[in-house]
Design a protein around this motif. Sequence first.
Motif, mmCIF file in Angstrom:
data_model
loop_
_atom_site.group_PDB
_atom_site.id
_atom_site.type_symbol
_atom_site.label_atom_id
_atom_site.label_comp_id
_atom_site.label_asym_id
_atom_site.label_seq_id
_atom_site.Cartn_x
_atom_site.Cartn_y
_atom_site.Cartn_z
ATOM 1 N N ARG A 1 -2.103 -7.742 3.457
ATOM 2 C CA ARG A 1 -3.526 -8.091 3.598
ATOM 3 C C ARG A 1 -4.268 -7.937 2.283
ATOM 4 O O ARG A 1 -5.118 -8.770 1.928
ATOM 5 C CB ARG A 1 -4.180 -7.208 4.674
ATOM 6 C CG ARG A 1 -3.848 -7.607 6.098
ATOM 7 C CD ARG A 1 -4.771 -6.913 7.092
ATOM 8 N NE ARG A 1 -4.678 -5.464 7.013
ATOM 9 C CZ ARG A 1 -3.810 -4.741 7.695
ATOM 10 N NH1 ARG A 1 -2.950 -5.321 8.514
ATOM 11 N NH2 ARG A 1 -3.793 -3.421 7.583
ATOM 12 N N ARG B 1 3.625 -0.957 8.967
ATOM 13 C CA ARG B 1 2.165 -0.857 8.800
ATOM 14 C C ARG B 1 1.787 -0.839 7.322
ATOM 15 O O ARG B 1 0.782 -1.430 6.919
ATOM 16 C CB ARG B 1 1.641 0.389 9.518
ATOM 17 C CG ARG B 1 1.736 0.300 11.046
ATOM 18 C CD ARG B 1 0.914 1.377 11.735
ATOM 19 N NE ARG B 1 1.437 2.712 11.504
ATOM 20 C CZ ARG B 1 2.385 3.289 12.246
ATOM 21 N NH1 ARG B 1 2.926 2.615 13.258
ATOM 22 N NH2 ARG B 1 2.800 4.519 12.005
ATOM 23 N N ARG C 1 -0.392 -3.751 5.396
ATOM 24 C CA ARG C 1 -1.592 -3.422 4.626
ATOM 25 C C ARG C 1 -1.513 -4.014 3.217
ATOM 26 O O ARG C 1 -2.485 -4.590 2.719
ATOM 27 C CB ARG C 1 -1.784 -1.908 4.549
ATOM 28 C CG ARG C 1 -3.027 -1.495 3.767
ATOM 29 C CD ARG C 1 -3.304 -0.012 3.892
ATOM 30 N NE ARG C 1 -4.450 0.379 3.104
ATOM 31 C CZ ARG C 1 -5.711 0.206 3.455
ATOM 32 N NH1 ARG C 1 -5.997 -0.383 4.608
ATOM 33 N NH2 ARG C 1 -6.707 0.601 2.672
#
Length: 240
Positions: free
Chosen positions: A175, A168, A172
């Motif tokens: 992105r 995760r 992140r």
Amino acid sequence: MGSFRPGDPRQVQDLFEQIAPRYDLLNDLLSLGQHRLWKRQAIAWLRPRPGQILLDLCCGTGDLALVMAAAVRPGGRVIGLDAAAAPLRLAAARAALQPWLPLQWLQADALATGLDAGMAHGVTMAYGLRNLADPGAGLAEVLRLLRPGGRAAVLDFNRADATKLQGRITARVQRLCLRGVVVPAATLAGLREHYAYLEASLERFPTGAALVEQALELGFRQARHRPLAGGLMGLLELQA
């Protein structure tokens, strides 16, 4: 998101036809030249030797194929294959500066290459599997093309495993890089939609673990996925 639809062969081909003139420059700028090191790692897994026949699927402007062609001399050959004509024209122009390299360029679909089964000692695919209509079918075609014991290296963005904390975090960061650096830089070059496509294409791409599982189910004898660049990229190492 951009208007290019991941998995649509015509739209993906159009995308690469349009970005070809600025593709290499943007790759160098956006990766700070690191993409060349990642590609060298892919080639290192193949262990190219003189006399071998190697295949570079989704070859783009030919940087991988050019390096491999120097390694298979004398007696070897490298075939660079891509669905888009514009990158192939640039690849051929680059190769013309080194006419002694044993290179051949072919415009074809990586899912249906038309090449003979078992013709290649090694296969590379850099930033191509994610763009195919069916990545699993792409791996199957790679296996079909390889002779027994042949190796393949598939380099691409890494789809992080969102079920794990580290995954995760990686997702992140990925992105943030795409939205905060890549797309703004591409916008300055008039290619906002073309690079906004990256995030959308990544959403439908299997994780590294899923790619390994799929490759083994298809019949590869060996499959390993190595995270690169802190997990932002990944290298799938395969042996038939």
